[in-house]
Every structure is written in C-alpha cells, then in structure tokens.
Design a protein around this motif. Structure first.
Motif, short mmCIF file in Angstrom:
data_model
loop_
_atom_site.label_atom_id
_atom_site.label_comp_id
_atom_site.label_asym_id
_atom_site.label_seq_id
_atom_site.Cartn_x
_atom_site.Cartn_y
_atom_site.Cartn_z
N PHE A 158 -14.19 -29.42 20.68
CA PHE A 158 -15.40 -29.83 19.99
C PHE A 158 -14.99 -30.61 18.75
N LEU A 159 -15.46 -31.86 18.65
CA LEU A 159 -15.05 -32.73 17.55
C LEU A 159 -16.27 -33.26 16.81
N ASP A 160 -16.14 -33.35 15.49
CA ASP A 160 -17.20 -33.85 14.62
C ASP A 160 -17.17 -35.37 14.62
N ILE A 161 -18.26 -35.98 15.07
CA ILE A 161 -18.34 -37.44 15.14
C ILE A 161 -18.29 -38.08 13.76
N ASN A 162 -18.68 -37.34 12.74
CA ASN A 162 -18.68 -37.89 11.38
C ASN A 162 -17.27 -38.15 10.87
N LEU A 163 -16.29 -37.50 11.45
CA LEU A 163 -14.90 -37.72 11.05
C LEU A 163 -14.27 -38.92 11.73
N LYS A 164 -14.85 -39.34 12.86
CA LYS A 164 -14.33 -40.48 13.60
C LYS A 164 -15.52 -41.21 14.25
N PRO A 165 -16.32 -41.92 13.44
CA PRO A 165 -17.57 -42.51 13.91
C PRO A 165 -17.46 -43.50 15.07
N ASP A 166 -16.31 -44.12 15.24
CA ASP A 166 -16.13 -45.10 16.32
C ASP A 166 -15.46 -44.52 17.56
N ALA A 167 -15.40 -43.21 17.65
CA ALA A 167 -14.66 -42.55 18.73
C ALA A 167 -15.11 -42.96 20.13
N GLY B 21 -22.72 -45.63 19.56
CA GLY B 21 -22.54 -45.69 18.12
C GLY B 21 -22.80 -44.35 17.46
N LEU B 22 -22.59 -44.31 16.17
CA LEU B 22 -22.74 -43.07 15.41
C LEU B 22 -24.13 -42.47 15.56
N ASP B 23 -25.19 -43.26 15.42
CA ASP B 23 -26.54 -42.71 15.57
C ASP B 23 -26.82 -42.21 16.98
N ASP B 24 -26.22 -42.84 17.99
CA ASP B 24 -26.38 -42.35 19.37
C ASP B 24 -25.86 -40.92 19.48
N ILE B 25 -24.71 -40.67 18.88
CA ILE B 25 -24.07 -39.36 18.98
C ILE B 25 -24.73 -38.36 18.05
N ARG B 26 -25.27 -38.84 16.94
CA ARG B 26 -26.04 -37.96 16.07
C ARG B 26 -27.35 -37.53 16.75
N ARG B 27 -27.86 -38.37 17.61
CA ARG B 27 -29.13 -38.07 18.30
C ARG B 27 -28.92 -37.14 19.49
N ARG B 28 -27.85 -37.36 20.26
CA ARG B 28 -27.61 -36.56 21.46
C ARG B 28 -26.12 -36.24 21.57
N LEU B 29 -25.83 -35.07 22.10
CA LEU B 29 -24.43 -34.71 22.35
C LEU B 29 -23.81 -35.73 23.30
N HIS B 30 -22.55 -36.02 23.09
CA HIS B 30 -21.78 -36.87 23.97
C HIS B 30 -20.47 -36.15 24.28
N ALA B 31 -19.94 -36.39 25.45
CA ALA B 31 -18.66 -35.79 25.82
C ALA B 31 -17.96 -36.69 26.82
N THR B 32 -16.65 -36.52 26.88
CA THR B 32 -15.89 -37.14 27.96
C THR B 32 -15.28 -35.99 28.75
N ASN B 33 -15.35 -36.13 30.07
CA ASN B 33 -14.81 -35.06 30.91
C ASN B 33 -13.35 -35.33 31.27
N ASP C 228 -34.82 -36.11 19.98
CA ASP C 228 -35.52 -37.12 19.18
C ASP C 228 -36.17 -36.50 17.95
N LEU C 229 -36.83 -35.36 18.14
CA LEU C 229 -37.47 -34.67 17.02
C LEU C 229 -36.45 -34.19 16.00
N LEU C 230 -35.36 -33.62 16.49
CA LEU C 230 -34.31 -33.12 15.61
C LEU C 230 -33.65 -34.26 14.82
N PHE C 231 -33.42 -35.38 15.49
CA PHE C 231 -32.84 -36.55 14.84
C PHE C 231 -33.76 -37.03 13.71
N ALA C 232 -35.05 -37.15 14.00
CA ALA C 232 -36.01 -37.61 13.00
C ALA C 232 -36.09 -36.63 11.82
#
Length: 134
Positions: free
Chosen positions: A47-56, A63-75, A122-126
C-alpha cells in the motif's frame, strides 16, 4: 519491497495506491493493511501513498486527482485496476473477506458495485476538496 522482489525474480505484488490525505481512505487502508499483515510482510501486497509519488501511474494516464478520487492498483501482471475492482481484489486476498468479493464481483452485480463505489468516491472526493485537504 516490490523492487526487491522483482530484482530477486519473484512475482510482483498487488500495489495499491491510495490517498493518505483523505481520512476515510486512510482509515480504510490502515484497517485492511492490518488484516493483510502477513501478505504485506511477504511482499505479496503493498500500500503506497500517492501523495509521496504523484506521477507513479502517469504511464497509465492516471493523474494525482484520479488516484485521489478512486483507488488504483497494479496487479502481478502489471495491469491497472481502478475503483471497485481494487477493493474487490483486496477483499479476495483478505482472510475472511473473499466471500464479499465473490458476492459483489459476481456477474450481474459487478456493474452495481462499480456504480455505487464511483458515486461514493465522487462524494468523498468533493468533501475532501471542500475541506481543503488538497
């Protein structure tokens, strides 16, 4: 840890990118991480914080807002998972919670699961944005 596993020739872990600046997201991931402690220690999930590596995940167009809005992962295969699909994959790996993933990921239900997740996200992001968390 993932890079150490990759260098050793082992399988890549499920790498979950989440937003620690969202108190709801952070609490949820902390709870799941504690339930998955053995998998985390073994390097099968991280589990990694996107704020530490925004371009991951820029190579996926996320982008950063995409990942702030919804969880993202690579399998393990390097495939990008987003939103409810990440949650389902985490549940599949969590002792005692695989049944939730099976139920909510079943054909005919998965579309509703994704819809509900996306509306909540969406609600949580807003809400977070109004609170000035980013």
């Amino acid at each position: 840890m993932a890079s150490e596993i990759a260098k050793a020739g082992g399988a890549r872990p499920l790498t979950v990118w989440y937003n620690t600046r969202c108190p709801v997201c952070d609490a949820g991931i902390r709870l799941q991480r504690s339930r998955l402690l053995e998998a985390v220690k073994a390097g099968r999930i991280e589990f990694l914080d996107i704020n530490l590596k925004p371009d991951a995940l820029a190579q996926f167009g996320a982008g950063l807002d995409d990942i702030r809005r919804r969880l993202h992962a690579t399998n393990e295969n390097g495939r990008l998972l987003v939103g409810a699909d990440v949650v389902l994959e985490i549940w599949r790996r969590t002792p005692g919670q695989a049944w939730i993933a099976k139920l909510l990921g079943a054909p005919g239900v998965i579309a509703l699961t994704r819809f509900a997740y996306d509306r909540f996200a969406d609600l949580l992001f807003a809400w977070n944005k109004r609170k000035g968390r980013w």
